[in-house]
Design a protein around this motif. Sequence first.
Motif, mmCIF file in Angstrom:
data_model
loop_
_atom_site.group_PDB
_atom_site.id
_atom_site.type_symbol
_atom_site.label_atom_id
_atom_site.label_comp_id
_atom_site.label_asym_id
_atom_site.label_seq_id
_atom_site.Cartn_x
_atom_site.Cartn_y
_atom_site.Cartn_z
ATOM 1 N N GLN A 180 -2.155 5.491 1.912
ATOM 2 C CA GLN A 180 -3.156 4.524 2.126
ATOM 3 C C GLN A 180 -3.045 4.054 3.587
ATOM 4 O O GLN A 180 -4.112 4.077 4.348
ATOM 5 C CB GLN A 180 -3.181 3.598 1.033
ATOM 6 N N GLN A 194 0.896 -1.320 -0.082
ATOM 7 C CA GLN A 194 -0.008 0.122 0.099
ATOM 8 C C GLN A 194 0.905 1.390 -0.034
ATOM 9 O O GLN A 194 1.912 1.267 0.581
ATOM 10 C CB GLN A 194 -0.871 0.084 1.147
ATOM 11 N N PRO A 223 -11.221 4.741 4.105
ATOM 12 C CA PRO A 223 -10.695 3.193 4.036
ATOM 13 C C PRO A 223 -11.813 2.258 4.812
ATOM 14 O O PRO A 223 -11.938 1.245 4.682
ATOM 15 C CB PRO A 223 -9.354 3.300 4.540
#
Length: 551
Positions: free
Chosen positions: A48, A44, A84
Motif C-alpha cells: 500500500q 498499512q 490509492p
Amino acid sequence: MGNAIYSQAEIIAMGRQYYQKLVKICGDIEQEGYWRQAESVMKQSVYQILDLYVQSLMVGLAVHMESVSEAQWEYMHSITDSDPLELVSQQNKLTGETMKYAEKYAEMPPVLIQICGVFDTKGDTKYAAVFMDTLINVLLCMMEMTDRADRGGQAYIRGFFQQTVMFVCAECPDSTYEESYILHKLNSRKISSGVSWLMGERSQKEQPGKHKKVKSRIQEQQKTARQEFEKEKQRIEEEQRTAEKEFQKEKQRLEEEQRAAQQEFQKVKKRLQEREKAEKEAREKKIAALLEELNRLVGLEAVKEEIHSLVNLIKVREMREKMDLPMMDMSYHMVFTGNPGTGKTTVARLVARIYRELGIVSGGQLVETDRSRLVAGYVGQTAINVREVVEQALGGVLFIDEAYALISPDASNDYGSEAVDTLVKMMEDHRDDLVVIVAGYTEEMKSFLRSNTGLISRFNKFISFEDYTQAQLLEILKVMAGQAGMTVEENALKRIGLRLAAMNEQERQDFGNARGVRNLFEKMIVNQANRLVTLEEPTREQLMTLTEADV
C-alpha cells in the motif's frame, strides 16, 4: 512522442516491469521482517505504501511538466496494482486535494528506501540504490511518452534524486559519481539501470588511476578512523564500568525502597479489603433488613417475589460487571398496577431504599406526586412544574400515583401531554440517578403507556398489586393496632369480618383495601376514646383494647 525508440505499448510494459521490480524488493524486505515495525506505526502494508509513493511521485512529475497527454494519464493509474489517489475517477484533471496530498507524501522521507538501506547493511545487497534508480526509471518512462527533455520534468526528477540520494550513497566514492549518475539518467537515449554509474563502478573502469588515488585516500581515512574508534571505545568502556557500579548501587537502593513500598502497599490493600468487606457486609445487612420489612407486609406475595427477583438480578449484574462480562441494558423504572390501598406507595418507599443500598440511586428518597402538582393551566408552566418535581427526586425515586390522569384526550386545552413529554426527556437526561415508578388502575395504565412511545421504551417492569382478601384486611388491622400499642378483641374482628363479607363489589372498591382499614382503625380509636372518657379510672388493659363496641 519526442523519442521514437519506444512505442507507447513498450513504455507501459517497461513501466510495469520496473514497478514489479519494486514489488519484488518490497516482498524481500517484508519477508525478512524489516517492514514489521514500520507497519505497526503506519498501519498499512508495504505494498500500500509503495503504490501511494509511486503515484505521488508521478502526480508531482505531472504537475511540473508543461503538458500531460492522455497516454500519460493512462500510465499514471495503470502502472501500480492499486489506485490509492483515485486517479481513474478524476478524468484527466487532478484535483487540488489530490495534488496537495501527493506533494506532501512525495516530500516525506523515503521510508521504503531507508528500510532498503538497513537491509543492505545486513548483507551484500544494493537494494536502496536499485530502488531509487528503478523509481527514476518509472518517472522517465512517463516522460518518454511526450518529451524526455521537458525542463520542468527533468528538474523534478533531479530534485527527487537530490532529496533521496543521501539515503542511498553512504558508501558512494564521492559526489562526482552522483552528478555523473543523474546526468547519465536524464540524457541517455535508453532507459536502463544506472546503479553502476551511481556506485562509481563504470567510472572506476574508465579512470583506474583516479580510482587508486581515491582508494588510497579512503584506506588512510579508515585507518585513522579505526584508531579514533579504539580510543573512543576504551573511554566508553571505562565510563560504562563506572556507570555499572553506580547503577548497581542505585538498583539496590531502589529494590529496598520497592520492598518497603510493597509492604506498605500490602498493609493498605489489606485495610481496604477489610473496609470493603465490612461495607459489603453492612450493605447486605441493610438490604436483608429492608427485604425482611417487605416480607412482614401482609399479603402481596406476588409483589414480594418480584422485588426479590429484581434484587437478585441487580446483584448478579454487579458480579458480571466486576468480572468484565457482557451485560444487557436494564431499566429500573417500574409500573405498579392495582386498586387504591393495595400497598403501592409503601412498596415504592421500600424500593427507593433498596435501590440506594444497591447503588442504583445515590439518595434513596421517595418523592410522591400526581397530576395536580405536575399539570398547570397555561402554556409553559407545566414543564416548569415537572422539572421542579424531578429535581427534588434526583438521587431517589419519583412516585407518580394515578399517572394515567396526566393524559386527558377528551379535555380541551389540557397540558398533560406536555408533562409526559417533559418527564420522558428528564428521565433520559438523568437516567443514571433517577428512577420513576408510575401507579394506577391496570387498564388505565396500559392506555397511559400507549400515549407516548418514550414511555413504552422506558417502562418494562410491571408489578401487579392484587386486592387484599378479607383475612388479609383483618390482619392489616391487627398490625396497625399493634404498631399503636393496642389489641383488637376477637368479637370486634368477627363483626368487622361480617361487615366486609356483606360488601358488594362497588362497596369493596369504595372501601379502598388497606386505606379503608386505616380509616376504620382511626374511627375505632375515636369511638374508644368516647367510650373510655366516661369511666372514672380506666385500666391499662382497657386503654390498650379495642372492643366490639368501638366498631
